[in-house]
Design a protein around this motif. Structure first.
Motif, mmCIF file in Angstrom:
data_model
loop_
_atom_site.group_PDB
_atom_site.id
_atom_site.type_symbol
_atom_site.label_atom_id
_atom_site.label_comp_id
_atom_site.label_asym_id
_atom_site.label_seq_id
_atom_site.Cartn_x
_atom_site.Cartn_y
_atom_site.Cartn_z
ATOM 1 N N ASN A 1 0.937 4.314 -2.855
ATOM 2 C CA ASN A 1 0.497 5.666 -2.490
ATOM 3 C C ASN A 1 1.524 6.305 -1.558
ATOM 4 O O ASN A 1 1.525 6.032 -0.360
ATOM 5 N N LYS B 1 -6.002 -1.326 4.362
ATOM 6 C CA LYS B 1 -6.105 -0.093 3.578
ATOM 7 C C LYS B 1 -7.085 0.878 4.248
ATOM 8 O O LYS B 1 -6.819 2.074 4.319
ATOM 9 N N LEU C 1 0.830 -1.216 0.000
ATOM 10 C CA LEU C 1 0.000 0.000 0.000
ATOM 11 C C LEU C 1 0.859 1.259 0.000
ATOM 12 O O LEU C 1 0.567 2.221 -0.708
ATOM 13 N N ASP D 1 -6.110 4.486 5.379
ATOM 14 C CA ASP D 1 -6.859 5.636 4.854
ATOM 15 C C ASP D 1 -7.413 6.500 5.982
ATOM 16 O O ASP D 1 -7.445 7.735 5.866
ATOM 17 N N ARG E 1 -6.184 -7.020 2.723
ATOM 18 C CA ARG E 1 -5.804 -5.740 2.126
ATOM 19 C C ARG E 1 -6.853 -4.661 2.391
ATOM 20 O O ARG E 1 -6.516 -3.534 2.730
ATOM 21 N N SER E 2 -8.125 -4.998 2.232
ATOM 22 C CA SER E 2 -9.176 -3.979 2.377
ATOM 23 C C SER E 2 -9.246 -3.437 3.807
ATOM 24 O O SER E 2 -9.426 -2.236 4.000
ATOM 25 N N TYR F 1 0.928 8.024 2.123
ATOM 26 C CA TYR F 1 0.942 7.358 3.425
ATOM 27 C C TYR F 1 2.207 7.710 4.195
ATOM 28 O O TYR F 1 2.150 8.207 5.314
#
Length: 136
Positions: free
Chosen positions: A68, A124, A64, A128, A120-121, A71
């Motif tokens: 991005n 993440k 992740l 987030d 992962r979800s 982060y």
């Protein structure tokens, strides 16, 4: 290119700061409080080197981060070594049930927590949440 120029360029390139992933900070007493007092959003990773769940979480976190850069640019990542701090005052105060626990903090508030999940979800979503708090 002759050998001398090749060696000079190779040594020069090797001495440049690594532009990839920054290593998380290693927890030590006082580090968390220091970052929270300055307004940082902190992502704590309670982990052990021998923990398979922790390794799976770390792979997801690193993926992740590589996808991005915001982060790492906005969140302070701190690894808490379970072997060293699993029975510490920090763990007791925060009621951390086990290694492979991920926690996001800002100021005096806990914004989210994952225990032993490697999806992962879920990871993440926690990252987030941290990013949103850090950039608000």
């Amino acid at each position: 290119m002759d050998r001398r120029h090749f060696l000079v360029l190779t040594v020069g390139a090797a001495s440049l700061p690594f532009a990839g992933k920054a290593a998380p900070l290693e927890y030590e007493p006082g580090l968390l409080e220091k970052h929270l007092k300055t307004g940082d959003t902190v992502f704590l990773d309670f982990k052990a080197s021998w923990c398979g769940t922790c390794a799976a979480q770390e792979r997801v976190i690193n993926t992740l981060k590589s996808e991005n850069s915001d982060y790492e640019a906005n969140i302070t990542f701190i690894d808490v070594d379970w072997d060293d701090y699993g029975k510490s005052e920090l763990v007791k105060r925060m009621k951390i049930p086990r290694r492979s626990t991920l926690v996001v903090l800002k100021g005096d508030q806990e914004l989210g927590r994952i225990v032993a999940q490697t999806g992962r979800s879920q990871i993440k979503a926690l990252m987030d949440t941290a990013l949103e708090a850090a950039t608000a």
